[in-house]
Design a protein around this motif. Structure first.
Motif, PDB file in Angstrom:
ATOM      1  N   THR A   1       0.840  -1.183  -0.032  1.00 28.05           N
ATOM      2  CA  THR A   1      -0.025  -0.008  -0.120  1.00 28.05           C
ATOM      3  C   THR A   1       1.008   1.261   0.125  1.00 28.05           C
ATOM      4  O   THR A   1       2.003   1.311   0.580  1.00 28.05           O
ATOM      5  CB  THR A   1      -1.179  -0.041   1.293  1.00 28.05           C
ATOM      6  OG1 THR A   1      -0.210   0.163   2.360  1.00 28.05           O
ATOM      7  CG2 THR A   1      -1.760  -1.150   1.228  1.00 28.05           C
TER       8      THR A   1
ATOM      9  N   THR B   1      -9.022   6.891   8.559  1.00 29.25           N
ATOM     10  CA  THR B   1      -8.252   5.547   8.900  1.00 29.25           C
ATOM     11  C   THR B   1      -8.811   4.573   8.177  1.00 29.25           C
ATOM     12  O   THR B   1      -9.888   4.444   7.571  1.00 29.25           O
ATOM     13  CB  THR B   1      -8.286   5.528  10.644  1.00 29.25           C
ATOM     14  OG1 THR B   1      -9.754   4.974  10.765  1.00 29.25           O
ATOM     15  CG2 THR B   1      -7.781   6.489  11.395  1.00 29.25           C
ATOM     16  N   TYR B   2      -7.925   3.341   8.112  1.00 34.47           N
ATOM     17  CA  TYR B   2      -8.544   2.228   7.475  1.00 34.47           C
ATOM     18  C   TYR B   2      -8.135   0.915   8.169  1.00 34.47           C
ATOM     19  O   TYR B   2      -6.937   0.856   8.600  1.00 34.47           O
ATOM     20  CB  TYR B   2      -8.282   2.063   5.994  1.00 34.47           C
ATOM     21  CG  TYR B   2      -6.975   1.797   5.490  1.00 34.47           C
ATOM     22  CD1 TYR B   2      -6.507   0.399   5.332  1.00 34.47           C
ATOM     23  CD2 TYR B   2      -5.821   2.959   5.381  1.00 34.47           C
ATOM     24  CE1 TYR B   2      -5.195   0.224   5.016  1.00 34.47           C
ATOM     25  CE2 TYR B   2      -4.445   2.546   5.146  1.00 34.47           C
ATOM     26  CZ  TYR B   2      -4.378   1.370   4.723  1.00 34.47           C
ATOM     27  OH  TYR B   2      -3.113   0.930   4.391  1.00 34.47           O
ATOM     28  N   THR B   3      -8.818  -0.185   8.107  1.00 34.36           N
ATOM     29  CA  THR B   3      -8.354  -1.349   8.444  1.00 34.36           C
ATOM     30  C   THR B   3      -8.434  -2.421   7.305  1.00 34.36           C
ATOM     31  O   THR B   3      -9.362  -2.354   6.594  1.00 34.36           O
ATOM     32  CB  THR B   3      -9.242  -1.904   9.548  1.00 34.36           C
ATOM     33  OG1 THR B   3      -9.257  -1.079  10.557  1.00 34.36           O
ATOM     34  CG2 THR B   3      -8.987  -3.285  10.094  1.00 34.36           C
ATOM     35  N   ALA B   4      -7.366  -2.910   7.020  1.00 36.91           N
ATOM     36  CA  ALA B   4      -7.388  -4.046   6.071  1.00 36.91           C
ATOM     37  C   ALA B   4      -7.579  -5.511   6.726  1.00 36.91           C
ATOM     38  O   ALA B   4      -7.021  -6.025   7.706  1.00 36.91           O
ATOM     39  CB  ALA B   4      -5.893  -4.078   5.279  1.00 36.91           C
ATOM     40  N   GLU B   5      -8.413  -6.476   6.245  1.00 41.64           N
ATOM     41  CA  GLU B   5      -8.692  -7.834   6.569  1.00 41.64           C
ATOM     42  C   GLU B   5      -8.698  -8.547   5.431  1.00 41.64           C
ATOM     43  O   GLU B   5      -9.064  -8.399   4.150  1.00 41.64           O
ATOM     44  CB  GLU B   5      -9.945  -7.796   7.059  1.00 41.64           C
ATOM     45  CG  GLU B   5     -10.611  -9.072   7.505  1.00 41.64           C
ATOM     46  CD  GLU B   5     -12.119  -9.002   7.739  1.00 41.64           C
ATOM     47  OE1 GLU B   5     -12.554 -10.322   8.089  1.00 41.64           O
ATOM     48  OE2 GLU B   5     -12.575  -7.849   7.962  1.00 41.64           O
ATOM     49  N   ASN B   6      -8.055  -9.617   5.387  1.00 43.92           N
ATOM     50  CA  ASN B   6      -7.883 -10.905   4.363  1.00 43.92           C
ATOM     51  C   ASN B   6      -8.674 -12.149   5.027  1.00 43.92           C
ATOM     52  O   ASN B   6      -8.515 -12.536   6.341  1.00 43.92           O
ATOM     53  CB  ASN B   6      -6.732 -10.939   3.772  1.00 43.92           C
ATOM     54  CG  ASN B   6      -5.732 -11.536   4.461  1.00 43.92           C
ATOM     55  OD1 ASN B   6      -6.037 -11.727   5.661  1.00 43.92           O
ATOM     56  ND2 ASN B   6      -4.549 -11.861   4.135  1.00 43.92           N
TER      57      ASN B   6
ATOM     58  N   ARG C   1     -10.355  -7.205   2.127  1.00 39.96           N
ATOM     59  CA  ARG C   1     -11.371  -6.057   2.591  1.00 39.96           C
ATOM     60  C   ARG C   1     -11.021  -4.803   3.023  1.00 39.96           C
ATOM     61  O   ARG C   1     -10.240  -4.963   4.246  1.00 39.96           O
ATOM     62  CB  ARG C   1     -12.473  -6.632   3.368  1.00 39.96           C
ATOM     63  CG  ARG C   1     -13.383  -5.869   3.784  1.00 39.96           C
ATOM     64  CD  ARG C   1     -14.656  -6.484   4.540  1.00 39.96           C
ATOM     65  NE  ARG C   1     -14.816  -7.635   4.103  1.00 39.96           N
ATOM     66  CZ  ARG C   1     -15.583  -8.539   5.131  1.00 39.96           C
ATOM     67  NH1 ARG C   1     -15.964  -8.256   6.126  1.00 39.96           N
ATOM     68  NH2 ARG C   1     -15.680  -9.785   4.403  1.00 39.96           N
ATOM     69  N   LEU C   2     -11.117  -3.598   2.662  1.00 42.27           N
ATOM     70  CA  LEU C   2     -10.699  -2.473   3.470  1.00 42.27           C
ATOM     71  C   LEU C   2     -11.673  -1.784   4.048  1.00 42.27           C
ATOM     72  O   LEU C   2     -12.859  -1.742   3.222  1.00 42.27           O
ATOM     73  CB  LEU C   2     -10.030  -1.491   2.565  1.00 42.27           C
ATOM     74  CG  LEU C   2      -8.708  -1.916   1.716  1.00 42.27           C
ATOM     75  CD1 LEU C   2      -8.251  -0.739   0.702  1.00 42.27           C
ATOM     76  CD2 LEU C   2      -7.709  -2.037   2.583  1.00 42.27           C
ATOM     77  N   SER C   3     -11.617  -1.339   5.135  1.00 40.82           N
ATOM     78  CA  SER C   3     -12.932  -0.615   5.920  1.00 40.82           C
ATOM     79  C   SER C   3     -12.364   0.801   6.494  1.00 40.82           C
ATOM     80  O   SER C   3     -11.240   0.833   7.040  1.00 40.82           O
ATOM     81  CB  SER C   3     -13.273  -1.528   7.217  1.00 40.82           C
ATOM     82  OG  SER C   3     -13.798  -2.737   6.895  1.00 40.82           O
ATOM     83  N   PHE C   4     -13.002   1.487   5.756  1.00 36.08           N
ATOM     84  CA  PHE C   4     -12.585   2.939   6.262  1.00 36.08           C
ATOM     85  C   PHE C   4     -13.407   3.781   7.338  1.00 36.08           C
ATOM     86  O   PHE C   4     -14.617   3.225   7.336  1.00 36.08           O
ATOM     87  CB  PHE C   4     -12.754   4.085   4.906  1.00 36.08           C
ATOM     88  CG  PHE C   4     -11.914   3.693   3.987  1.00 36.08           C
ATOM     89  CD1 PHE C   4     -10.611   4.134   3.751  1.00 36.08           C
ATOM     90  CD2 PHE C   4     -12.093   2.757   2.997  1.00 36.08           C
ATOM     91  CE1 PHE C   4      -9.629   3.833   2.831  1.00 36.08           C
ATOM     92  CE2 PHE C   4     -11.342   2.422   1.895  1.00 36.08           C
ATOM     93  CZ  PHE C   4      -9.818   2.997   1.921  1.00 36.08           C
ATOM     94  N   ARG C   5     -12.901   4.592   8.115  1.00 33.26           N
ATOM     95  CA  ARG C   5     -13.800   5.285   9.379  1.00 33.26           C
ATOM     96  C   ARG C   5     -13.128   6.662   9.091  1.00 33.26           C
ATOM     97  O   ARG C   5     -12.085   6.966   8.841  1.00 33.26           O
ATOM     98  CB  ARG C   5     -13.903   4.510  10.413  1.00 33.26           C
ATOM     99  CG  ARG C   5     -12.479   4.713  11.236  1.00 33.26           C
ATOM    100  CD  ARG C   5     -12.809   3.690  12.547  1.00 33.26           C
ATOM    101  NE  ARG C   5     -11.713   3.927  13.275  1.00 33.26           N
ATOM    102  CZ  ARG C   5     -11.455   4.215  14.295  1.00 33.26           C
ATOM    103  NH1 ARG C   5     -12.579   4.865  15.092  1.00 33.26           N
ATOM    104  NH2 ARG C   5     -10.497   4.351  15.328  1.00 33.26           N
TER     105      ARG C   5
END
Length: 133
Positions: free
Chosen positions: A24, A108-113, A126-130
């Motif tokens: 990234t 901010t973001y969190t990445a999950e696979n 999967r990217l989750s933004f907040r």
């Protein structure tokens, strides 16, 4: 989702697959987040053909073992949300890039696979933004 290409279909084992090596990069000036998926392609190859499809039958019915080719078009992706104002997919030198132009809300973001199916196949990221208040 990620899957095999025509070149590596013989070595591909879905239950032992994962997402490709991913980098990234964030450009503060352009406010873009770039995901680079190394050693990937947008097109998986040609359809599999058999001289004798009966040899590849399952319970008397021919079943193509892998759904190839798969392809994903390069270029802009339609749609936006509160965190992403634009998205584009590029293929560059053996890798695929997803460039996300972020809104000011995306702080901010969190990445999950993981795997989409129970047999640990069909890897995803999967990217989750907040937004931070």
């Amino acid at each position: 989702m990620f899957g095999p290409t025509e070149a590596n279909i013989g070595e591909f084992f879905a239950a032992a697959s994962s997402i490709p090596l991913t980098d990234t990069a964030f450009d503060e000036v352009a406010h873009t987040l770039t995901l680079t998926f190394h050693d990937t392609a947008l097109t998986s190859g040609k359809p599999i053909t058999y001289e004798d499809p009966a040899k590849h039958a399952w319970h008397g019915q021919y079943v193509q073992p892998y759904v190839l080719p798969t392809s994903f078009p390069a270029g802009p992706l339609a749609g936006t949300n509160s965190f992403i104002s634009a998205a584009e997919v590029r293929e560059d030198d053996g890798s695929v890039q997803v460039v996300l132009t972020l809104t000011e809300c995306a702080q901010t973001y969190t990445a999950e696979n993981g795997q989409l199916l129970r047999d640990e196949s069909r890897p995803y990221l999967r990217l989750s933004f907040r937004e931070i208040y």
